[in-house]
Design a protein around this motif. Structure first.
Motif: not given
Lengths: 464, 464
Positions: A198, A374, A376, A381, A398, A400, A420
């Motif tokens: 994400t 992004t 969630i 997502y 999710p 990083r 995505i």
């Protein structure tokens, strides 16, 4: 009408062989010596997109390497998914550390990949992950289950900064118009721990040159009286971190967003073993910014790493010389909100300012890109989450990532759509390293998950 | 009986051509690829010594490259001079900075050398200066003016630490027995300022290796969380000097002898222009240890210089990698009384002690040698001084050199005799650098001065 898993079972040998052929072409974008091979790879991708069912496929010329664009529009009223990937690869060196030639793919079983893994440069990053999308399209078209429109944009300069892509995207907004962008150029936590990336770090890549005397000097006759560019470069690089491994460039952290305690707590829930991490790298201790965990250091915090350094005599034996010049390639990983151009300028200003009078310093910006996040709760997502849940039998986490895909933020700016990042590689796949590989299980799982994303995304869009 | 200067005038073309032939052979001892050429050079030297009048010449095998030994004994009762030189040369790289190929000698006129200079690797260091002695012998033998016995010992490993020489000298004390050792492998202050080197610096040369993770890593996925060997190496190197450019290795200065104010004042009398020095090197400022002048920094003070550094991606373009290993070649110039083995051990202990837990460090000692001082009241120095006075028309200045000829202290220990360093090169001759050259005037002046040393030394010995 054949179902997904049985189709994959029936065709998996071919799926593997086709990828193997693609991996044999050394599409090293950083080295001009491989220009022909990079272009040959673009043509191979074009052919496969046609076979997979695209109505139109074209090779779009740029100032650099071409971009392969293909599409299948079944109904303008339906949503459109834009798939991005890249067909170029990192240089394979150091070659002597490869157990098999980087461009002669071999399949080997490992503890992590008992079903076997394909060993070759680009196996995971990104030929393998890009090709999953081609095969997923093949399934959907050949079984008449493509639920929406699809566009492919596969470039050949990702490993050298995607310099041509930004212009291409800006000039082709109409052609590239989409509802969501789908990329597989990241990893997941583990085979039994699906995850969706994400967040991405930005990047600023520079090359520095330190010049002392106008020629190489005898270290006996001049040593001690003249600035040695290598010693000075070492001193300048060392000064870029303080005793807490904070980066000392003034203004560097100004726009860095500190995560909330809840966010950090959520991150900490991802399964992680420091012992296993150290064991995998054969290190006795990790090393990084004071006050942050390993997973925070390599994802939500910016970095400054020397990617290459050279100067003086590096051949066999001994040479008592003071070099005229010393060089380093330095990259900084950035977090969302840090602007890479601004950081590059701050680096340049600072690096020049700390050079002693006895040397001259040049800073040459290479390339860069912005970080990205992004949400969630976005439709994209949510669709991806359902797809993973269906294929893996569990909700994805999710996550990083510390890596950079500079063009993701570019896409949002130019095409106004979210990206995505459905990655199926593992950290242990050794991308950018000798013996890069991609698990066959992961490859096939990706091909299985992608059509499910198409299905759920189309449904969720209808109900929006 | 023909006199010295007219003989040189008559034969100078041949003297230059013979040296040119010797310079065409790339006798690079540091690079095994040139092994054949190094040995070929030894044979060429042997032939020339025969022609010049040696009674016996032999190529003495060693574990490394052979040592050429020749002699002419006219009367055991007379003094014996041992000439030492070396036929190997430094590697020529960086090749692209040479204006003409390093092993294709060309003669060019310059402001410093209006009579022309021979450009080639080894022109000055040491083929040119070694060959002056061969031609001086030719003059003395062919005109029946050799006043004493002479021995030649020309080795092929000087540029890589003379590893075989110490054993050879220790095993051949009888054969090498002499009253004084004569070496031309240093420089003089200027063409109109003759000087004799009375002091040399010692040397400790080491190679260091810093290992982080067991493989190259993606700088995005791991950056910030893992120690980067290049950054760590830079930090370790930087820490070896403090803010006054003092070396921080504990015990490093313990045996360094501080010169008296008188000695420093005497040194300061040697003609020197800081502006000209900076201009010649195209630097805006000199750089070195606080509290010492440029001439002190490069002669009577010890140093620590990185001679080479490498790690990570150093090819074209950009590679976002964290290298598994980083390397550096580091040399320390030492002053008389500092023991190179002791300093090497101190360096190793300190360097290993400052490595963070996150990396592993290896220190590999390369080679080294002790510093040396020649008393100016010795018979050898007095004879040399008279020789210069006769050929240059002025007394030479005694000078400390920053360079190292490790074997000089070895000779004193094993052969119990003093060494006289009669150098005819200039600092601007670019030894160890691209475009190394040797002035034809200097070459011929050396050939003229050497027989005068033989004459005066024999007389002074008789009157001792």
């Amino acid at each position: 009408m054949q179902d997904l898993t049985s189709y994959i079972q029936e065709h998996k040998e071919r799926f593997i062989n086709e990828l193997t052929e693609l991996l044999k072409i050394p599409s090293i974008s950083a080295d001009p010596a491989y220009k022909k091979d990079v272009i040959k790879t673009a043509e191979a991708v074009k052919e496969q997109l046609k076979k997979a069912g695209c109505d139109t496929v074209e090779i779009c010329e740029t100032l650099g390497y071409p971009i392969v664009f293909g599409q299948k529009i079944i109904d303008p009223a339906l949503p459109t998914i834009l798939v991005y990937g890249h067909y170029d690869v990192q240089p394979p060196d150091p070659l002597d550390l490869w157990n098999s030639p980087p461009f002669e793919p071999v399949i080997k079983k490992t503890d992590t990949h008992p079903e076997g893994a394909i060993y070759a440069r680009g196996a995971c990053d990104d030929k393998g992950q890009m090709y999953m999308h081609v095969k997923a399209l093949e399934y959907m078209t050949s079984t008449n289950q493509l639920p929406c429109n699809v566009k492919f944009m596969i470039e050949g300069e990702e490993e050298v900064g995607s310099e041509s892509l930004s212009g291409f995207v800006a000039q082709n907004r109409e052609k590239l118009a989409n509802d969501v962008i789908l990329i597989s150029d990241t990893g997941m936590i583990a085979k039994d721990v699906p995850s969706i990336t994400t967040g991405l770090r930005g990047l600023s890549y520079v090359e520095v040159e330190v010049t002392g005397p106008n020629r190489d000097l005898h270290s006996g006759l001049y040593g001690g009286a003249v600035a040695n560019p290598v010693n000075i470069l070492a001193k300048m690089i060392a000064s870029l971190h303080d005793e807490n491994n904070h980066i000392t460039i003034p203004g560097f952290y100004d726009k860095v967003e500190e995560l909330s305690d809840q966010e950090r707590a959520a991150m900490a829930e991802a399964p992680f073993s420091l012992e296993a991490y150290k064991k995998a790298l054969a290190i006795d201790a990790v090393y990084g910014e004071t006050g942050y965990t390993t997973n925070e250091r390599n994802s939500i915090r910016p970095t400054l790493d020397v990617n290459g350094i050279w100067g003086g005599y590096i051949g066999e034996g001994a040479k008592t010389v003071i070099a005229s010049k010393a060089f380093a390639k330095i990259s900084m990983r950035l977090v969302p909100n840090q602007d890479w151009r601004e950081i590059t300028a701050l680096f340049q200003k600072h690096f020049e300012s700390i050079a002693p009078d006895a040397v001259k310093v040049k800073v040459k910006p290479h390339h860069g890109g912005q970080g990205y996040v992004t949400p969630i709760d976005s439709t994209g997502y949510q669709a991806a989450s359902k797809a993973y849940e269906e294929s893996f039998g569990k909700k994805p986490i999710p996550q990083r990532s510390g890596g950079s895909i500079p063009i993701v933020s570019l896409f949002e700016k130019e095409l106004k759509s979210k990206t995505i990042l459905m990655g199926f590689g593992l950290d242990s796949d050794a991308i950018h390293s000798p013996n890069e590989h991609f698990g066959i299980w992961n490859y096939l799982k990706g091909i299985e998950t992608i059509p499910l994303f198409y299905k759920h995304f189309t449904v969720l869009k209808k109900n929006e």
